[in-house]
Structures are given as structure tokens and as C-alpha cells.
Design a protein around this motif. Sequence first.
Motif, PDB file in Angstrom:
ATOM      1  N   SER A 251      -8.873 -27.953  64.701  1.00 31.44           N
ATOM      2  CA  SER A 251      -8.734 -27.163  63.479  1.00 31.44           C
ATOM      3  C   SER A 251      -7.325 -26.600  63.413  1.00 31.44           C
ATOM      4  CB  SER A 251      -9.744 -26.006  63.454  1.00 31.44           C
ATOM      5  OG  SER A 251      -9.530 -25.184  62.316  1.00 31.44           O
ATOM      6  N   SER A 252      -6.863 -26.350  62.182  1.00 32.35           N
ATOM      7  CA  SER A 252      -5.585 -25.678  61.986  1.00 32.35           C
ATOM      8  C   SER A 252      -5.778 -24.342  61.270  1.00 32.35           C
ATOM      9  CB  SER A 252      -4.624 -26.568  61.189  1.00 32.35           C
ATOM     10  OG  SER A 252      -5.175 -26.876  59.923  1.00 32.35           O
ATOM     11  N   GLN A 253      -7.012 -23.895  61.154  1.00 40.56           N
ATOM     12  CA  GLN A 253      -7.283 -22.593  60.544  1.00 40.56           C
ATOM     13  C   GLN A 253      -6.820 -21.478  61.475  1.00 40.56           C
ATOM     14  OE1 GLN A 253     -11.492 -22.628  59.814  1.00 40.56           O
ATOM     15  NE2 GLN A 253     -11.266 -23.718  57.873  1.00 40.56           N
ATOM     16  N   VAL A 254      -6.577 -20.312  60.917  1.00 39.94           N
ATOM     17  CA  VAL A 254      -6.162 -19.170  61.733  1.00 39.94           C
ATOM     18  C   VAL A 254      -7.329 -18.688  62.591  1.00 39.94           C
ATOM     19  CG1 VAL A 254      -5.317 -16.790  61.695  1.00 39.94           C
ATOM     20  CG2 VAL A 254      -4.391 -18.460  60.082  1.00 39.94           C
ATOM     21  N   ASP A 255      -8.475 -18.453  61.977  1.00 42.27           N
ATOM     22  CA  ASP A 255      -9.669 -17.943  62.656  1.00 42.27           C
ATOM     23  C   ASP A 255     -10.859 -18.869  62.360  1.00 42.27           C
ATOM     24  OD1 ASP A 255      -8.378 -15.570  63.633  1.00 42.27           O
ATOM     25  OD2 ASP A 255      -8.592 -14.678  61.649  1.00 42.27           O
ATOM     26  N   PRO A 256     -10.928 -20.014  63.018  1.00 39.75           N
ATOM     27  CA  PRO A 256     -11.962 -20.992  62.659  1.00 39.75           C
ATOM     28  C   PRO A 256     -13.353 -20.627  63.175  1.00 39.75           C
ATOM     29  CG  PRO A 256     -10.696 -21.794  64.511  1.00 39.75           C
ATOM     30  CD  PRO A 256     -10.047 -20.504  64.066  1.00 39.75           C
ATOM     31  N   LEU A 257     -14.336 -21.176  62.483  1.00 35.18           N
ATOM     32  CA  LEU A 257     -15.728 -21.140  62.909  1.00 35.18           C
ATOM     33  C   LEU A 257     -16.053 -22.567  63.338  1.00 35.18           C
ATOM     34  CD1 LEU A 257     -18.416 -19.458  62.966  1.00 35.18           C
ATOM     35  CD2 LEU A 257     -18.900 -20.490  60.732  1.00 35.18           C
ATOM     36  N   HIS A 258     -16.590 -22.723  64.554  1.00 35.39           N
ATOM     37  CA  HIS A 258     -16.861 -24.083  65.044  1.00 35.39           C
ATOM     38  C   HIS A 258     -18.304 -24.181  65.522  1.00 35.39           C
ATOM     39  CE1 HIS A 258     -16.078 -28.030  66.578  1.00 35.39           C
ATOM     40  NE2 HIS A 258     -16.556 -27.687  67.758  1.00 35.39           N
ATOM     41  N   HIS A 259     -18.915 -25.317  65.208  1.00 39.42           N
ATOM     42  CA  HIS A 259     -20.303 -25.570  65.602  1.00 39.42           C
ATOM     43  C   HIS A 259     -20.338 -26.479  66.831  1.00 39.42           C
ATOM     44  CE1 HIS A 259     -24.619 -25.805  64.989  1.00 39.42           C
ATOM     45  NE2 HIS A 259     -24.535 -27.088  65.313  1.00 39.42           N
ATOM     46  N   TYR A 260     -21.039 -26.025  67.864  1.00 38.31           N
ATOM     47  CA  TYR A 260     -21.275 -26.830  69.068  1.00 38.31           C
ATOM     48  C   TYR A 260     -22.735 -27.275  69.039  1.00 38.31           C
ATOM     49  CZ  TYR A 260     -16.866 -25.223  71.083  1.00 38.31           C
ATOM     50  OH  TYR A 260     -15.533 -24.979  71.318  1.00 38.31           O
ATOM     51  N   ASN A 261     -22.990 -28.561  69.333  1.00 40.20           N
ATOM     52  CA  ASN A 261     -24.363 -29.040  69.301  1.00 40.20           C
ATOM     53  C   ASN A 261     -24.742 -29.904  70.493  1.00 40.20           C
ATOM     54  OD1 ASN A 261     -22.971 -31.319  68.676  1.00 40.20           O
ATOM     55  ND2 ASN A 261     -23.733 -31.520  66.587  1.00 40.20           N
ATOM     56  N   VAL A 262     -23.896 -29.940  71.515  1.00 43.52           N
ATOM     57  CA  VAL A 262     -24.203 -30.709  72.715  1.00 43.52           C
ATOM     58  C   VAL A 262     -24.098 -29.764  73.915  1.00 43.52           C
ATOM     59  CG1 VAL A 262     -23.492 -32.646  74.180  1.00 43.52           C
ATOM     60  CG2 VAL A 262     -23.341 -32.850  71.687  1.00 43.52           C
ATOM     61  N   LEU A 263     -25.083 -29.825  74.795  1.00 48.70           N
ATOM     62  CA  LEU A 263     -25.061 -28.992  75.995  1.00 48.70           C
ATOM     63  C   LEU A 263     -23.811 -29.280  76.816  1.00 48.70           C
ATOM     64  CD1 LEU A 263     -28.775 -29.315  77.202  1.00 48.70           C
ATOM     65  CD2 LEU A 263     -27.789 -27.570  75.717  1.00 48.70           C
ATOM     66  N   GLY A 264     -23.236 -28.244  77.409  1.00 44.60           N
ATOM     67  CA  GLY A 264     -22.072 -28.443  78.265  1.00 44.60           C
ATOM     68  C   GLY A 264     -21.145 -27.241  78.265  1.00 44.60           C
ATOM     69  N   SER A 265     -20.073 -27.400  78.995  1.00 47.59           N
ATOM     70  CA  SER A 265     -19.050 -26.366  79.118  1.00 47.59           C
ATOM     71  C   SER A 265     -17.774 -26.900  78.484  1.00 47.59           C
ATOM     72  CB  SER A 265     -18.833 -26.050  80.597  1.00 47.59           C
ATOM     73  OG  SER A 265     -17.890 -25.042  80.747  1.00 47.59           O
ATOM     74  N   TYR A 266     -17.107 -26.070  77.675  1.00 45.57           N
ATOM     75  CA  TYR A 266     -15.972 -26.526  76.880  1.00 45.57           C
ATOM     76  C   TYR A 266     -14.737 -25.676  77.112  1.00 45.57           C
ATOM     77  CZ  TYR A 266     -19.631 -29.112  74.525  1.00 45.57           C
ATOM     78  OH  TYR A 266     -20.682 -29.949  74.259  1.00 45.57           O
ATOM     79  N   ALA A 267     -13.610 -26.351  77.345  1.00 41.85           N
ATOM     80  CA  ALA A 267     -12.309 -25.693  77.422  1.00 41.85           C
ATOM     81  C   ALA A 267     -11.743 -25.643  76.005  1.00 41.85           C
ATOM     82  CB  ALA A 267     -11.359 -26.462  78.333  1.00 41.85           C
ATOM     83  N   VAL A 268     -11.207 -24.500  75.630  1.00 44.00           N
ATOM     84  CA  VAL A 268     -10.634 -24.326  74.294  1.00 44.00           C
ATOM     85  C   VAL A 268      -9.141 -24.065  74.442  1.00 44.00           C
ATOM     86  CG1 VAL A 268     -10.650 -22.915  72.200  1.00 44.00           C
ATOM     87  CG2 VAL A 268     -12.800 -23.449  73.380  1.00 44.00           C
ATOM     88  N   LYS A 269      -8.354 -24.751  73.590  1.00 43.17           N
ATOM     89  CA  LYS A 269      -6.898 -24.604  73.628  1.00 43.17           C
ATOM     90  C   LYS A 269      -6.390 -24.203  72.244  1.00 43.17           C
ATOM     91  CE  LYS A 269      -2.628 -27.081  74.773  1.00 43.17           C
ATOM     92  NZ  LYS A 269      -2.061 -28.326  75.298  1.00 43.17           N
ATOM     93  N   LEU A 270      -5.441 -23.271  72.231  1.00 39.54           N
ATOM     94  CA  LEU A 270      -4.767 -22.865  71.004  1.00 39.54           C
ATOM     95  C   LEU A 270      -3.267 -23.004  71.212  1.00 39.54           C
ATOM     96  CD1 LEU A 270      -4.496 -21.513  68.197  1.00 39.54           C
ATOM     97  CD2 LEU A 270      -4.622 -19.294  69.387  1.00 39.54           C
TER      98      LEU A 270
END
Length: 181
Positions: A112-131
Motif C-alpha cells: 500500500s502507499s496510503q498514509v494510514d492503511p487498513l489491511h485484511h489478513y486471512n491466512v494463519l501465520g506471522s507477518y513482518a511489516v515494513k514501512l
Amino acid sequence: PLTVTFKANTQNTSSFIWDFSDGTTLVTKDSIVTHTYSSPGEFIPKMILIDPSGCNFPITGKDTIRVYSANASFEVSSNNICDNGNIQFRNTSVSNDLITDNRWSFGDGSYSSQVDPLHHYNVLGSYAVKLVVTTLHGCTDSVTVVDAIKVLESPIVAITGDSAACVPAAFNFQGRVLRGN
């Protein structure tokens, strides 16, 4: 950091006092010096020429040196969700320059390129997030949070026990976890 080369064109000068306006000074006989600004801000450098007789001639720079920086950071509405759900990301990045670009990577192949995005997760797991943020003058900074989001399997519970009794009724119930913790 920003490295700047300063040059004084003089005749018969015995030394210079360079004041870089960031708390750093340098006394030298060199008419060409280099200084690195490591903190953001606005700086007006000064120089004092000292002639062979010891007279001082202060000179203030005509231009302001602007040093820009960016510091990427973010917060999340929740670190853990069950099965699937939305996570609200809040960009808390700071800069003394205009932030013109935000690049989010949510760890599940989505961006996403939004400033404050809303994101939907639908698969079990652990996620690293980068900005990654970029400013008007080209400063960039990034932050990666490993295991920022965990999508967990919902537990399944059952309550068993008596379903009928005579008055005065006393029921016994027992809870069991069928799946999960």
C-alpha cells in the motif's frame, strides 16, 4: 548526514576559525575545510579570518544550510487476530521535511502507499511489516517489525454437564478446549 566543503578566498591570512553553527568549531590554517552535519536542522555557518597582525574579521555565511532527515515508525491497532481480520496501521513517522511517499509491505505479498492503511489478513501465520518513507528532498528511512502481526487459529471450546435436574437444581458444568490454547 550531509557533508559540505567550505572554501575561503583570501590573501595574507594566518588562520581561520570556522563555526559550522551546529556547536562545532575548527581552528585551522587551511582555507578549504569539510564538515559533516549529522543532525537535521538549519545552519548558518560563520568564519573568522585572522590576519598576520592578529586582527579578526568575522564573516557570516549568506546561505542557510538545510539538513533534512526522516525517521520511519508505525503503530498497529492489534498485534494478534483470530482466523482473519482487519488491522489498522498508523504511520507515526517524523521528518523536518514533507513526507511525499509511504510504501507499506504487509508480509503477505500485499502493498500500500496510503498514509494510514487498513489491511485484511486471512491466512494463519506471522507477518513482518515494513514501512519505507521518502521526503520531498529525497531522504528515505525504513522500519521493519518482524512478527508485527500474528493471525492465530481461534480456539474451539465446549461446555458439558448436566442438562436437567430436580428442584432445588444443582448443575455441574465443565469447560473443555477442543482446539487451541
